[in-house]
Design a protein around this motif. Structure first.
Motif, PDB file in Angstrom:
ATOM      1  N   TYR A  69      34.371  26.713  11.752  1.00 26.41           N
ATOM      2  CA  TYR A  69      34.584  25.746  10.580  1.00 26.41           C
ATOM      3  C   TYR A  69      34.779  24.309  11.191  1.00 26.41           C
ATOM      4  O   TYR A  69      33.807  23.248  10.945  1.00 26.41           O
ATOM      5  CB  TYR A  69      35.700  26.010   9.619  1.00 26.41           C
ATOM      6  N   TRP A  70      35.599  24.297  12.069  1.00 24.46           N
ATOM      7  CA  TRP A  70      35.873  22.878  12.597  1.00 24.46           C
ATOM      8  C   TRP A  70      34.654  22.341  13.692  1.00 24.46           C
ATOM      9  O   TRP A  70      34.616  21.040  13.549  1.00 24.46           O
ATOM     10  CB  TRP A  70      37.086  22.914  13.336  1.00 24.46           C
ATOM     11  N   PHE A  71      34.153  22.835  14.163  1.00 19.99           N
ATOM     12  CA  PHE A  71      33.116  22.538  14.979  1.00 19.99           C
ATOM     13  C   PHE A  71      31.825  22.002  13.991  1.00 19.99           C
ATOM     14  O   PHE A  71      31.236  21.087  14.045  1.00 19.99           O
ATOM     15  CB  PHE A  71      32.333  23.361  15.875  1.00 19.99           C
ATOM     16  N   TRP A  72      31.671  22.488  12.893  1.00 22.15           N
ATOM     17  CA  TRP A  72      30.869  22.388  11.818  1.00 22.15           C
ATOM     18  C   TRP A  72      31.297  20.828  11.207  1.00 22.15           C
ATOM     19  O   TRP A  72      30.255  20.010  11.234  1.00 22.15           O
ATOM     20  CB  TRP A  72      30.569  23.366  10.636  1.00 22.15           C
ATOM     21  N   VAL A  73      32.519  20.903  11.041  1.00 23.77           N
ATOM     22  CA  VAL A  73      33.074  19.685  10.458  1.00 23.77           C
ATOM     23  C   VAL A  73      32.948  18.404  11.311  1.00 23.77           C
ATOM     24  O   VAL A  73      32.259  17.417  10.954  1.00 23.77           O
ATOM     25  CB  VAL A  73      34.447  19.642  10.043  1.00 23.77           C
ATOM     26  N   LEU A  74      33.149  18.741  12.556  1.00 30.16           N
ATOM     27  CA  LEU A  74      32.715  17.592  13.664  1.00 30.16           C
ATOM     28  C   LEU A  74      31.276  17.300  13.691  1.00 30.16           C
ATOM     29  O   LEU A  74      31.109  16.035  13.606  1.00 30.16           O
ATOM     30  CB  LEU A  74      33.252  18.188  15.002  1.00 30.16           C
ATOM     31  N   ALA A  75      30.642  18.013  13.632  1.00 28.81           N
ATOM     32  CA  ALA A  75      28.977  17.769  13.802  1.00 28.81           C
ATOM     33  C   ALA A  75      28.650  17.133  12.502  1.00 28.81           C
ATOM     34  O   ALA A  75      27.874  16.159  12.503  1.00 28.81           O
ATOM     35  CB  ALA A  75      28.147  19.259  13.601  1.00 28.81           C
ATOM     36  N   THR A  76      28.866  17.450  11.308  1.00 25.66           N
ATOM     37  CA  THR A  76      28.799  16.794  10.174  1.00 25.66           C
ATOM     38  C   THR A  76      29.173  15.368  10.171  1.00 25.66           C
ATOM     39  O   THR A  76      28.697  14.480   9.711  1.00 25.66           O
ATOM     40  CB  THR A  76      29.025  17.460   8.959  1.00 25.66           C
ATOM     41  N   VAL A  77      30.450  15.270  10.707  1.00 25.63           N
ATOM     42  CA  VAL A  77      31.031  13.947  10.600  1.00 25.63           C
ATOM     43  C   VAL A  77      30.313  13.040  11.810  1.00 25.63           C
ATOM     44  O   VAL A  77      29.780  11.717  11.310  1.00 25.63           O
ATOM     45  CB  VAL A  77      32.470  13.807  11.163  1.00 25.63           C
ATOM     46  N   ILE A  78      29.811  13.378  13.020  1.00 32.20           N
ATOM     47  CA  ILE A  78      29.037  12.767  14.046  1.00 32.20           C
ATOM     48  C   ILE A  78      27.677  12.391  13.351  1.00 32.20           C
ATOM     49  O   ILE A  78      27.217  11.151  13.546  1.00 32.20           O
ATOM     50  CB  ILE A  78      28.927  13.559  15.199  1.00 32.20           C
ATOM     51  N   VAL A  79      27.007  13.530  12.563  1.00 31.53           N
ATOM     52  CA  VAL A  79      25.574  13.144  11.784  1.00 31.53           C
ATOM     53  C   VAL A  79      25.820  11.855  10.944  1.00 31.53           C
ATOM     54  O   VAL A  79      24.989  11.028  10.502  1.00 31.53           O
ATOM     55  CB  VAL A  79      25.009  14.490  11.327  1.00 31.53           C
ATOM     56  N   SER A  80      26.869  11.906  10.020  1.00 33.09           N
ATOM     57  CA  SER A  80      27.128  11.242   9.185  1.00 33.09           C
ATOM     58  C   SER A  80      27.358   9.580   9.752  1.00 33.09           C
ATOM     59  O   SER A  80      26.844   8.720   8.997  1.00 33.09           O
ATOM     60  CB  SER A  80      28.624  11.405   8.235  1.00 33.09           C
ATOM     61  N   PHE A  81      28.046   9.663  10.658  1.00 31.59           N
ATOM     62  CA  PHE A  81      28.251   8.426  11.432  1.00 31.59           C
ATOM     63  C   PHE A  81      26.919   7.787  11.773  1.00 31.59           C
ATOM     64  O   PHE A  81      26.651   6.593  11.661  1.00 31.59           O
ATOM     65  CB  PHE A  81      29.251   8.102  12.552  1.00 31.59           C
ATOM     66  N   VAL A  82      26.113   8.480  12.368  1.00 33.69           N
ATOM     67  CA  VAL A  82      24.711   8.044  12.911  1.00 33.69           C
ATOM     68  C   VAL A  82      23.883   7.559  11.494  1.00 33.69           C
ATOM     69  O   VAL A  82      23.207   6.875  11.836  1.00 33.69           O
ATOM     70  CB  VAL A  82      24.017   9.207  13.607  1.00 33.69           C
ATOM     71  N   GLY A  83      24.087   8.576  10.444  1.00 34.96           N
ATOM     72  CA  GLY A  83      23.396   8.254   9.189  1.00 34.96           C
ATOM     73  C   GLY A  83      23.597   6.812   8.696  1.00 34.96           C
ATOM     74  O   GLY A  83      22.976   6.031   8.273  1.00 34.96           O
ATOM     75  N   ALA A  84      25.142   6.416   8.821  1.00 35.96           N
ATOM     76  CA  ALA A  84      25.754   5.154   8.392  1.00 35.96           C
ATOM     77  C   ALA A  84      25.158   4.100   9.025  1.00 35.96           C
ATOM     78  O   ALA A  84      24.909   2.854   8.762  1.00 35.96           O
ATOM     79  CB  ALA A  84      27.203   5.205   8.556  1.00 35.96           C
ATOM     80  N   ILE A  85      24.993   4.029  10.671  1.00 35.14           N
ATOM     81  CA  ILE A  85      24.207   3.112  11.371  1.00 35.14           C
ATOM     82  C   ILE A  85      23.101   3.134  10.774  1.00 35.14           C
ATOM     83  O   ILE A  85      22.669   1.810  10.663  1.00 35.14           O
ATOM     84  CB  ILE A  85      24.585   3.535  12.848  1.00 35.14           C
ATOM     85  N   ILE A  86      22.368   3.836  10.693  1.00 33.42           N
ATOM     86  CA  ILE A  86      21.000   3.692  10.344  1.00 33.42           C
ATOM     87  C   ILE A  86      20.781   3.160   8.963  1.00 33.42           C
ATOM     88  O   ILE A  86      19.735   2.204   8.973  1.00 33.42           O
ATOM     89  CB  ILE A  86      20.096   5.295  10.153  1.00 33.42           C
ATOM     90  N   ASP A  87      21.633   3.636   7.977  1.00 36.59           N
ATOM     91  CA  ASP A  87      21.552   3.046   6.535  1.00 36.59           C
ATOM     92  C   ASP A  87      21.852   1.637   6.873  1.00 36.59           C
ATOM     93  O   ASP A  87      21.263   0.709   6.254  1.00 36.59           O
ATOM     94  CB  ASP A  87      22.685   3.551   5.768  1.00 36.59           C
ATOM     95  N   ALA A  88      22.861   1.007   7.789  1.00 36.52           N
ATOM     96  CA  ALA A  88      23.260  -0.120   7.949  1.00 36.52           C
ATOM     97  C   ALA A  88      22.099  -1.233   8.456  1.00 36.52           C
ATOM     98  O   ALA A  88      21.802  -2.292   8.038  1.00 36.52           O
ATOM     99  CB  ALA A  88      24.233  -0.279   8.761  1.00 36.52           C
ATOM    100  N   ILE A  89      21.414  -0.465   9.385  1.00 39.59           N
ATOM    101  CA  ILE A  89      20.070  -1.041   9.807  1.00 39.59           C
ATOM    102  C   ILE A  89      19.011  -1.477   8.871  1.00 39.59           C
ATOM    103  O   ILE A  89      18.457  -2.588   8.726  1.00 39.59           O
ATOM    104  CB  ILE A  89      19.719  -0.444  11.105  1.00 39.59           C
TER     105      ILE A  89
END
Length: 129
Positions: free
Chosen positions: A26-46
């Motif tokens: 569960y917690w590794f899945w949460v970590l992975a989704t948070v990391i991917v979300s941050f990357v997505g936020a950066i792409i969205d900002a660009i």
């Protein structure tokens, strides 16, 4: 279980709301989704429009609910108790405490995913056979 195994496990059980999920899964899945979300936020900002995070949310909503239900099953609770998260702050705190608890012994949702019986307070009573 490591990050790659957890993501693989959750995605292979994309919409499986039965069974149990270990705390690490569960917690590794949460970590992975948070990391991917941050990357997505950066792409969205660009690109200047919030499309990547929206697509990621839509892609992960079912596995998030499924692994959450399986994690609650591992602690001896119903997956429906995720709805407590709709209560601001208090609901989230309760869910975090439940998600952080150790696996309980075999229950109606299946055998202990750690492969050994657990005694009171989640401590093992006997080694894995």
């Amino acid at each position: 279980m490591n990050l790659q195994q957890a993501v693989s496990s959750v995605l292979s059980q994309y919409a499986t709301f039965t069974g149990r999920a270990r705390r690490s899964e569960y917690w590794f899945w949460v970590l992975a989704t948070v990391i991917v979300s941050f990357v997505g936020a950066i792409i969205d900002a660009i690109i200047g429009i919030q499309i990547v995070q929206t697509l990621l949310l839509l892609a992960t909503i079912v596995p998030n609910l499924a692994v959450g239900a399986r994690r609650l099953h591992d602690t001896g609770r119903s997956g429906w108790l995720q709805l407590i998260g709709l209560i601001p702050i208090v609901g989230w705190i309760i869910l975090i405490v439940w998600f952080a608890q150790d696996s309980h012994p075999d229950n109606e949702h299946g055998p202990n995913p750690k492969g050994r019986a657990a005694g009171p307070y989640g401590h093992p009573t006997s080694p894995a056979v």
